[in-house]
Design a protein around this motif. Structure first.
Motif, PDB file in Angstrom:
ATOM      1  N   LEU A 136       0.824  -1.215   0.000  1.00 30.44           N
ATOM      2  CA  LEU A 136       0.000   0.000   0.000  1.00 30.44           C
ATOM      3  C   LEU A 136       0.856   1.263   0.000  1.00 30.44           C
ATOM      4  CD1 LEU A 136      -2.858  -1.169   2.353  1.00 30.44           C
ATOM      5  CD2 LEU A 136      -3.040  -0.680  -0.101  1.00 30.44           C
ATOM      6  N   LEU A 137       1.993   1.236   0.658  1.00 32.16           N
ATOM      7  CA  LEU A 137       2.895   2.388   0.619  1.00 32.16           C
ATOM      8  C   LEU A 137       3.448   2.576  -0.797  1.00 32.16           C
ATOM      9  CD1 LEU A 137       4.836   1.944   3.978  1.00 32.16           C
ATOM     10  CD2 LEU A 137       3.096   3.673   3.430  1.00 32.16           C
ATOM     11  N   THR A 138       3.787   1.484  -1.447  1.00 32.99           N
ATOM     12  CA  THR A 138       4.262   1.553  -2.834  1.00 32.99           C
ATOM     13  C   THR A 138       3.160   2.077  -3.743  1.00 32.99           C
ATOM     14  OG1 THR A 138       5.787  -0.271  -2.428  1.00 32.99           O
ATOM     15  CG2 THR A 138       5.236   0.201  -4.736  1.00 32.99           C
ATOM     16  N   PHE A 139       1.949   1.599  -3.543  1.00 32.49           N
ATOM     17  CA  PHE A 139       0.792   2.058  -4.317  1.00 32.49           C
ATOM     18  C   PHE A 139       0.589   3.562  -4.117  1.00 32.49           C
ATOM     19  CE2 PHE A 139      -3.816   2.966  -4.238  1.00 32.49           C
ATOM     20  CZ  PHE A 139      -4.148   2.669  -5.546  1.00 32.49           C
ATOM     21  N   ALA A 140       0.676   4.010  -2.858  1.00 37.22           N
ATOM     22  CA  ALA A 140       0.491   5.435  -2.563  1.00 37.22           C
ATOM     23  C   ALA A 140       1.544   6.275  -3.272  1.00 37.22           C
ATOM     24  CB  ALA A 140       0.544   5.669  -1.053  1.00 37.22           C
ATOM     25  N   GLU A 141       2.787   5.837  -3.236  1.00 38.56           N
ATOM     26  CA  GLU A 141       3.855   6.574  -3.917  1.00 38.56           C
ATOM     27  C   GLU A 141       3.606   6.623  -5.419  1.00 38.56           C
ATOM     28  OE1 GLU A 141       7.523   4.718  -2.786  1.00 38.56           O
ATOM     29  OE2 GLU A 141       7.488   5.595  -0.782  1.00 38.56           O
ATOM     30  N   ALA A 142       3.193   5.502  -5.991  1.00 40.20           N
ATOM     31  CA  ALA A 142       2.939   5.448  -7.434  1.00 40.20           C
ATOM     32  C   ALA A 142       1.774   6.348  -7.843  1.00 40.20           C
ATOM     33  CB  ALA A 142       2.655   4.003  -7.858  1.00 40.20           C
ATOM     34  N   ARG A 143       0.806   6.501  -6.958  1.00 45.71           N
ATOM     35  CA  ARG A 143      -0.359   7.336  -7.241  1.00 45.71           C
ATOM     36  C   ARG A 143      -0.153   8.794  -6.856  1.00 45.71           C
ATOM     37  NH1 ARG A 143      -4.840   5.014  -9.982  1.00 45.71           N
ATOM     38  NH2 ARG A 143      -6.056   6.590  -8.914  1.00 45.71           N
ATOM     39  N   GLY A 144       1.005   9.111  -6.296  1.00 42.22           N
ATOM     40  CA  GLY A 144       1.290  10.490  -5.907  1.00 42.22           C
ATOM     41  C   GLY A 144       0.594  10.927  -4.639  1.00 42.22           C
ATOM     42  N   ILE A 145       0.237   9.978  -3.801  1.00 43.20           N
ATOM     43  CA  ILE A 145      -0.404  10.309  -2.524  1.00 43.20           C
ATOM     44  C   ILE A 145       0.690  10.712  -1.546  1.00 43.20           C
ATOM     45  CG2 ILE A 145      -1.755   9.392  -0.594  1.00 43.20           C
ATOM     46  CD1 ILE A 145      -3.020   7.428  -2.630  1.00 43.20           C
ATOM     47  N   PRO A 146       0.576  11.905  -0.966  1.00 44.06           N
ATOM     48  CA  PRO A 146       1.600  12.334  -0.003  1.00 44.06           C
ATOM     49  C   PRO A 146       1.643  11.384   1.198  1.00 44.06           C
ATOM     50  CG  PRO A 146       0.088  14.135  -0.533  1.00 44.06           C
ATOM     51  CD  PRO A 146      -0.473  12.900  -1.139  1.00 44.06           C
ATOM     52  N   LEU A 147       2.842  10.978   1.561  1.00 41.23           N
ATOM     53  CA  LEU A 147       3.014  10.067   2.688  1.00 41.23           C
ATOM     54  C   LEU A 147       3.537  10.824   3.898  1.00 41.23           C
ATOM     55  CD1 LEU A 147       4.653   7.014   0.886  1.00 41.23           C
ATOM     56  CD2 LEU A 147       2.302   7.235   1.686  1.00 41.23           C
ATOM     57  N   PRO A 148       2.762  10.829   4.981  1.00 44.46           N
ATOM     58  CA  PRO A 148       3.283  11.445   6.205  1.00 44.46           C
ATOM     59  C   PRO A 148       4.444  10.609   6.751  1.00 44.46           C
ATOM     60  CG  PRO A 148       1.196  10.335   6.645  1.00 44.46           C
ATOM     61  CD  PRO A 148       1.440  10.258   5.163  1.00 44.46           C
ATOM     62  N   SER A 149       5.228  11.202   7.602  1.00 40.53           N
ATOM     63  CA  SER A 149       6.402  10.492   8.127  1.00 40.53           C
ATOM     64  C   SER A 149       6.008   9.238   8.908  1.00 40.53           C
ATOM     65  CB  SER A 149       7.219  11.420   9.022  1.00 40.53           C
ATOM     66  OG  SER A 149       6.421  11.878  10.102  1.00 40.53           O
ATOM     67  N   ASP A 150       4.805   9.196   9.442  1.00 41.31           N
ATOM     68  CA  ASP A 150       4.361   8.042  10.217  1.00 41.31           C
ATOM     69  C   ASP A 150       3.412   7.135   9.424  1.00 41.31           C
ATOM     70  OD1 ASP A 150       2.297   9.875  10.156  1.00 41.31           O
ATOM     71  OD2 ASP A 150       1.683   9.529  12.226  1.00 41.31           O
ATOM     72  N   ALA A 151       3.536   7.132   8.099  1.00 43.24           N
ATOM     73  CA  ALA A 151       2.629   6.353   7.245  1.00 43.24           C
ATOM     74  C   ALA A 151       2.650   4.867   7.610  1.00 43.24           C
ATOM     75  CB  ALA A 151       2.984   6.548   5.778  1.00 43.24           C
ATOM     76  N   SER A 152       3.825   4.317   7.839  1.00 47.62           N
ATOM     77  CA  SER A 152       3.904   2.896   8.209  1.00 47.62           C
ATOM     78  C   SER A 152       3.158   2.630   9.506  1.00 47.62           C
ATOM     79  CB  SER A 152       5.358   2.459   8.359  1.00 47.62           C
ATOM     80  OG  SER A 152       6.001   2.504   7.116  1.00 47.62           O
ATOM     81  N   GLY A 153       3.309   3.521  10.454  1.00 43.55           N
ATOM     82  CA  GLY A 153       2.617   3.372  11.727  1.00 43.55           C
ATOM     83  C   GLY A 153       1.104   3.472  11.584  1.00 43.55           C
ATOM     84  N   LEU A 154       0.659   4.378  10.714  1.00 40.75           N
ATOM     85  CA  LEU A 154      -0.781   4.508  10.485  1.00 40.75           C
ATOM     86  C   LEU A 154      -1.358   3.240   9.881  1.00 40.75           C
ATOM     87  CD1 LEU A 154      -0.843   8.161   9.100  1.00 40.75           C
ATOM     88  CD2 LEU A 154      -1.714   7.379  11.322  1.00 40.75           C
ATOM     89  N   LEU A 155      -0.648   2.666   8.930  1.00 36.91           N
ATOM     90  CA  LEU A 155      -1.120   1.417   8.324  1.00 36.91           C
ATOM     91  C   LEU A 155      -1.056   0.261   9.315  1.00 36.91           C
ATOM     92  CD1 LEU A 155       0.365   1.677   4.728  1.00 36.91           C
ATOM     93  CD2 LEU A 155      -2.007   1.984   5.441  1.00 36.91           C
ATOM     94  N   ALA A 156      -0.068   0.277  10.199  1.00 40.27           N
ATOM     95  CA  ALA A 156       0.068  -0.786  11.193  1.00 40.27           C
ATOM     96  C   ALA A 156      -1.105  -0.804  12.166  1.00 40.27           C
ATOM     97  CB  ALA A 156       1.378  -0.634  11.954  1.00 40.27           C
ATOM     98  N   GLN A 157      -1.796   0.315  12.296  1.00 39.44           N
ATOM     99  CA  GLN A 157      -2.945   0.385  13.196  1.00 39.44           C
ATOM    100  C   GLN A 157      -4.190  -0.258  12.600  1.00 39.44           C
ATOM    101  OE1 GLN A 157      -3.459   4.486  14.249  1.00 39.44           O
ATOM    102  NE2 GLN A 157      -1.472   4.626  15.217  1.00 39.44           N
ATOM    103  N   LEU A 158      -4.180  -0.513  11.286  1.00 37.12           N
ATOM    104  CA  LEU A 158      -5.323  -1.129  10.630  1.00 37.12           C
ATOM    105  C   LEU A 158      -5.283  -2.637  10.829  1.00 37.12           C
ATOM    106  CD1 LEU A 158      -5.287   0.849   7.263  1.00 37.12           C
ATOM    107  CD2 LEU A 158      -6.634   1.333   9.319  1.00 37.12           C
ATOM    108  N   ASP A 159      -6.457  -3.240  10.923  1.00 39.71           N
ATOM    109  CA  ASP A 159      -6.464  -4.692  11.068  1.00 39.71           C
ATOM    110  C   ASP A 159      -6.315  -5.361   9.702  1.00 39.71           C
ATOM    111  OD1 ASP A 159      -8.987  -4.208  10.065  1.00 39.71           O
ATOM    112  OD2 ASP A 159     -10.064  -5.150  11.700  1.00 39.71           O
ATOM    113  N   ALA A 160      -5.986  -6.636   9.732  1.00 39.28           N
ATOM    114  CA  ALA A 160      -5.682  -7.376   8.509  1.00 39.28           C
ATOM    115  C   ALA A 160      -6.797  -7.329   7.465  1.00 39.28           C
ATOM    116  CB  ALA A 160      -5.320  -8.823   8.850  1.00 39.28           C
ATOM    117  N   PRO A 161      -8.073  -7.498   7.842  1.00 40.22           N
ATOM    118  CA  PRO A 161      -9.116  -7.447   6.815  1.00 40.22           C
ATOM    119  C   PRO A 161      -9.200  -6.096   6.097  1.00 40.22           C
ATOM    120  CG  PRO A 161      -9.963  -8.529   8.770  1.00 40.22           C
ATOM    121  CD  PRO A 161      -8.618  -7.952   9.127  1.00 40.22           C
ATOM    122  N   VAL A 162      -8.953  -5.012   6.808  1.00 45.99           N
ATOM    123  CA  VAL A 162      -8.983  -3.683   6.186  1.00 45.99           C
ATOM    124  C   VAL A 162      -7.823  -3.543   5.207  1.00 45.99           C
ATOM    125  CG1 VAL A 162      -8.783  -1.202   6.622  1.00 45.99           C
ATOM    126  CG2 VAL A 162     -10.199  -2.619   8.122  1.00 45.99           C
TER     127      VAL A 162
END
Length: 77
Positions: free
Chosen positions: A23-49
């Protein structure tokens, strides 16, 4: 490898890590700005999401980009 709750949990953690990275790679490819804590934000999501977002990235990329942007720019509490 012997199936056990431990190994099942390890596989689930690895899938979650891979989905987050994808998803981080997808965001970069789509030009979505990534905050410095992007990995942490995604880590807070559960697996089904995460899995749902990855599936949408493949089948409905515009929808996935909109939803991912919302996750990455959600106000912090």
């Amino acid at each position: 490898m012997i199936d056990s709750p431990f190994w099942e949990e390890q596989r689930a953690k690895e899938r979650t890590r891979l989905w987050s990275q994808l998803l981080l790679t997808f965001a970069e490819a789509r030009g979505i700005p990534l905050p410095s804590d992007a990995s942490g934000l995604l880590a807070q999501l559960d697996a089904p999401v995460l899995e749902s977002l990855v599936n949408k990235a493949v089948t409905a990329p515009d929808t996935a980009a909109t939803e991912l942007r919302a996750v990455l720019t959600a106000p912090k509490h």
